[in-house]
Design a protein around this motif. Structure first.
Motif, short mmCIF file in Angstrom:
data_model
loop_
_atom_site.label_atom_id
_atom_site.label_comp_id
_atom_site.label_asym_id
_atom_site.label_seq_id
_atom_site.Cartn_x
_atom_site.Cartn_y
_atom_site.Cartn_z
N LEU A 25 4.59 7.02 2.38
CA LEU A 25 4.89 5.89 3.25
C LEU A 25 4.40 4.65 2.53
CD1 LEU A 25 5.78 4.90 6.13
CD2 LEU A 25 3.37 5.09 6.78
N GLN A 36 -13.57 8.48 -4.16
CA GLN A 36 -13.33 8.07 -2.78
C GLN A 36 -14.49 7.19 -2.35
OE1 GLN A 36 -10.46 9.00 -1.32
NE2 GLN A 36 -10.88 7.87 0.53
N PHE A 66 -4.15 0.75 -2.21
CA PHE A 66 -3.70 -0.57 -2.62
C PHE A 66 -2.87 -0.49 -3.89
CE2 PHE A 66 -3.83 -5.09 -2.89
CZ PHE A 66 -4.15 -5.44 -4.19
N GLN A 122 0.79 5.22 1.17
CA GLN A 122 0.05 6.19 1.94
C GLN A 122 0.69 7.57 1.78
OE1 GLN A 122 -0.27 5.57 6.19
NE2 GLN A 122 -1.86 7.12 6.40
N LYS A 179 -8.12 -6.80 -1.76
CA LYS A 179 -7.82 -5.38 -1.67
C LYS A 179 -8.67 -4.72 -0.59
CE LYS A 179 -8.87 -1.16 -4.26
NZ LYS A 179 -9.40 -0.64 -5.54
N LEU A 180 -8.02 -3.93 0.25
CA LEU A 180 -8.71 -3.10 1.22
C LEU A 180 -8.78 -1.67 0.67
CD1 LEU A 180 -7.16 -4.14 4.66
CD2 LEU A 180 -9.40 -4.74 3.76
N GLN A 228 -14.16 9.31 5.45
CA GLN A 228 -14.20 9.69 6.85
C GLN A 228 -14.18 11.21 6.85
OE1 GLN A 228 -10.94 6.48 7.70
NE2 GLN A 228 -11.82 7.05 9.67
N TYR A 283 0.84 -1.19 0.00
CA TYR A 283 0.00 0.00 0.00
C TYR A 283 0.88 1.25 0.00
CZ TYR A 283 -4.14 -2.79 1.11
OH TYR A 283 -5.17 -3.69 1.06
N PHE A 313 -9.35 2.06 1.90
CA PHE A 313 -9.29 2.81 3.14
C PHE A 313 -9.91 4.19 3.00
CE2 PHE A 313 -6.52 0.55 6.12
CZ PHE A 313 -5.94 -0.41 5.31
N GLY A 314 -10.41 4.69 4.14
CA GLY A 314 -10.77 6.10 4.23
C GLY A 314 -9.52 6.91 4.52
N THR A 315 -9.71 8.22 4.66
CA THR A 315 -8.57 9.11 4.86
C THR A 315 -8.15 9.24 6.32
OG1 THR A 315 -10.11 10.95 4.87
CG2 THR A 315 -8.99 10.49 2.79
N GLY A 316 -8.94 8.65 7.22
CA GLY A 316 -8.53 8.63 8.62
C GLY A 316 -9.12 9.77 9.45
N GLY A 331 -1.58 12.72 4.64
CA GLY A 331 -2.97 13.13 4.82
C GLY A 331 -3.99 12.24 4.15
N GLN A 332 -3.55 11.13 3.59
CA GLN A 332 -4.45 10.21 2.90
C GLN A 332 -4.46 8.85 3.58
OE1 GLN A 332 -6.33 11.25 0.23
NE2 GLN A 332 -5.45 13.25 0.75
N GLY A 333 -5.44 8.04 3.21
CA GLY A 333 -5.44 6.66 3.66
C GLY A 333 -4.56 5.82 2.75
N PRO A 334 -4.17 4.65 3.20
CA PRO A 334 -3.37 3.76 2.34
C PRO A 334 -4.12 3.40 1.06
CG PRO A 334 -3.30 3.04 4.64
CD PRO A 334 -4.37 4.09 4.55
N PHE A 352 -8.49 4.47 10.92
CA PHE A 352 -8.88 4.28 9.52
C PHE A 352 -10.01 3.28 9.42
CE2 PHE A 352 -5.70 6.67 7.30
CZ PHE A 352 -4.56 6.62 8.09
#
Lengths: 114, 112
Positions: free
Chosen positions: A88, B2, A45, A37, B99-100, B6, A35, B102-105, A40-43, B89
């Protein structure tokens, strides 16, 4: 039981260069996912490897490639680095079983492209 | 696009009170949802999950609620503790797909 280990922890590369990131999966796991990242974003895929073959890919260009080895460890290779590749990079291992959704993430490699 | 959102980037809660973190999704094919917690310089760690055939799952201080008609899930932490301060998250997946998404947290801060 060892967790997922990634190396290196930090890396600085120049635009246009190539980079290889490494991941050792958790004991007993046979699948590795990567993944990205961004700040400021989510991971996001990138792809997954199972039985040494790519088993699903996200919206990343072909210059992102990977390998999985017989011991289930994995590499992520990125060619022709761009500034936007700064992020990351997280590796997650799991046991390929439709009934098992347990992912274990490593601490990541922080890549900076200058 | 998206698919997992979140909308609250941050949340502050007094120690001992309830923390409620929210997550919305758009893909009706998602059938499994997970919450991960992330401390700085560490990878995400699994917290709790819920299958789409359930509407609630509880594990100690953590409860996840799923409202499929609203495409909304929430994570409740009660009572909140200082060690709960982290980025949370929400993630989702479809059946047969590793595959996962994810939201932005949401950054949760517990105030002592």
């Amino acid at each position: 039981e060892t967790g997922v280990t990634q190396s290196p922890t930090h890396l600085i590369k120049t635009r246009g260069q190539q980079v290889t990131l490494r991941c050792s999966s958790q004991s007993g796991h046979n699948t590795v996912s990567w993944y990205q990242q961004a700040l400021g974003q989510g991971p996001q895929f990138i792809f997954q490897y199972y039985r040494e073959e790519e088993n699903g890919r996200g919206n990343f260009p072909p210059r992102f490639s990977g390998l999985q080895f017989p011991n289930y460890s994995s590499e992520l290779n990125v060619n022709a680095l761009e500034l936007d590749d700064s992020a990351l990079y997280l590796c997650a291992s799991s046991l390929y079983d439709l009934g098992n959704y347990g992912y274990t993430f490593g601490s990541g490699t922080r890549l900076t492209v200058v | 696009d998206q698919q997992v959102k979140q909308n609250s980037p941050s949340l502050s809660v007094q120690e001992g009170r309830i923390s409620i973190l929210n997550c919305d999704y758009t893909n009706s094919m998602f059938d499994y949802f997970l919450w991960y917690k992330k401390y700085p310089a560490e990878g995400p760690t699994f917290l709790i999950s819920i299958s789409s055939i359930k509407d609630k799952n509880e594990d100690g201080r953590f409860t996840v609620f799923l409202n499929k008609s609203a495409k909304h899930l929430s994570l409740h932490i009660v009572p909140s503790q200082p060690g709960d301060s982290a980025v949370y998250f929400c993630a989702a997946r479809t059946f047969g797909n590793e595959k996962l998404t994810f939201g932005t947290g949401t950054r949760l801060t517990i105030i002592p």
